[in-house]
Scaffold this active site. Structure first.
Site, PDB file in Angstrom:
ATOM      1  N   LYS A  80     -20.257   4.434 -10.275  1.00 20.37           N
ATOM      2  CA  LYS A  80     -21.607   3.941  -9.994  1.00 20.37           C
ATOM      3  C   LYS A  80     -22.303   3.868 -11.345  1.00 20.37           C
ATOM      4  O   LYS A  80     -22.460   4.874 -12.045  1.00 20.37           O
ATOM      5  CB  LYS A  80     -22.353   4.897  -9.066  1.00 20.37           C
ATOM      6  CG  LYS A  80     -23.763   4.441  -8.756  1.00 20.37           C
ATOM      7  CD  LYS A  80     -24.452   5.424  -7.828  1.00 20.37           C
ATOM      8  CE  LYS A  80     -24.724   4.744  -6.520  1.00 20.37           C
ATOM      9  NZ  LYS A  80     -25.394   5.616  -5.566  1.00 20.37           N
ATOM     10  N   GLU A  91     -31.211   3.831  -2.329  1.00 11.15           N
ATOM     11  CA  GLU A  91     -29.913   3.299  -2.744  1.00 11.15           C
ATOM     12  C   GLU A  91     -29.379   2.302  -1.714  1.00 11.15           C
ATOM     13  O   GLU A  91     -28.786   1.286  -2.076  1.00 11.15           O
ATOM     14  CB  GLU A  91     -28.901   4.439  -2.926  1.00 11.15           C
ATOM     15  CG  GLU A  91     -29.209   5.347  -4.096  1.00 11.15           C
ATOM     16  CD  GLU A  91     -28.289   6.537  -4.138  1.00 11.15           C
ATOM     17  OE1 GLU A  91     -27.583   6.683  -5.151  1.00 11.15           O
ATOM     18  OE2 GLU A  91     -28.271   7.320  -3.159  1.00 11.15           O
TER      19      GLU A  91
END
Length: 125
Positions: A98, A21
């Protein structure tokens, strides 16, 4: 009291606990709602008498671009800056999503939403 909403602020950043990420990044959506006394600006028609949503957007962009492991940490930073930098705000709510999170399923978004009131914020300072 009135509410100003700045919705669907889209930012690409690198939050998360996984190294992937941090390296690859992800798309985020931010929605902000602030409560303030809008009666003066409603009458005066002057930007100086209201909450400038350009400043809200600037704070959101600057804080969301700073990497954190947890979305909660990002939201807290945004809330603190909004209350610190824009004295007219009595209460702020920030929702950070997200998009397409890597959680092993077909999930559109994960959202963290938090609210802070000026009264609660100023007691801690």
């Amino acid at each position: 009291m009135g509410i100003i909403r700045v919705e669907n602020i889209r930012i690409y950043s690198n939050h998360g606990c996984l190294q992937e990420e941090a390296r690859i990044g992800s798309h985020y959506r931010v929605d902000v709602a602030v409560k303030a006394d809008l009666s003066t600006s409603a009458e005066s028609d002057k930007l100086a008498d209201t909450v400038d949503y350009v400043q809200i957007n600037k704070v959101v962009e600057e804080e969301v671009l700073k990497r954190s492991e947890l979305l909660e940490h990002v939201v807290e930073r945004v809330l603190v800056r909004l209350l610190k930098e824009i004295p007219m705000i009595e209460e702020a709510t920030v929702a950070l999503s997200k998009l397409n999170p890597p959680i092993g399923g077909d999930v559109q978004a994960v959202t963290i939403e938090m609210t802070k009131k000026r009264y609660d914020f100023s007691k801690k300072m």
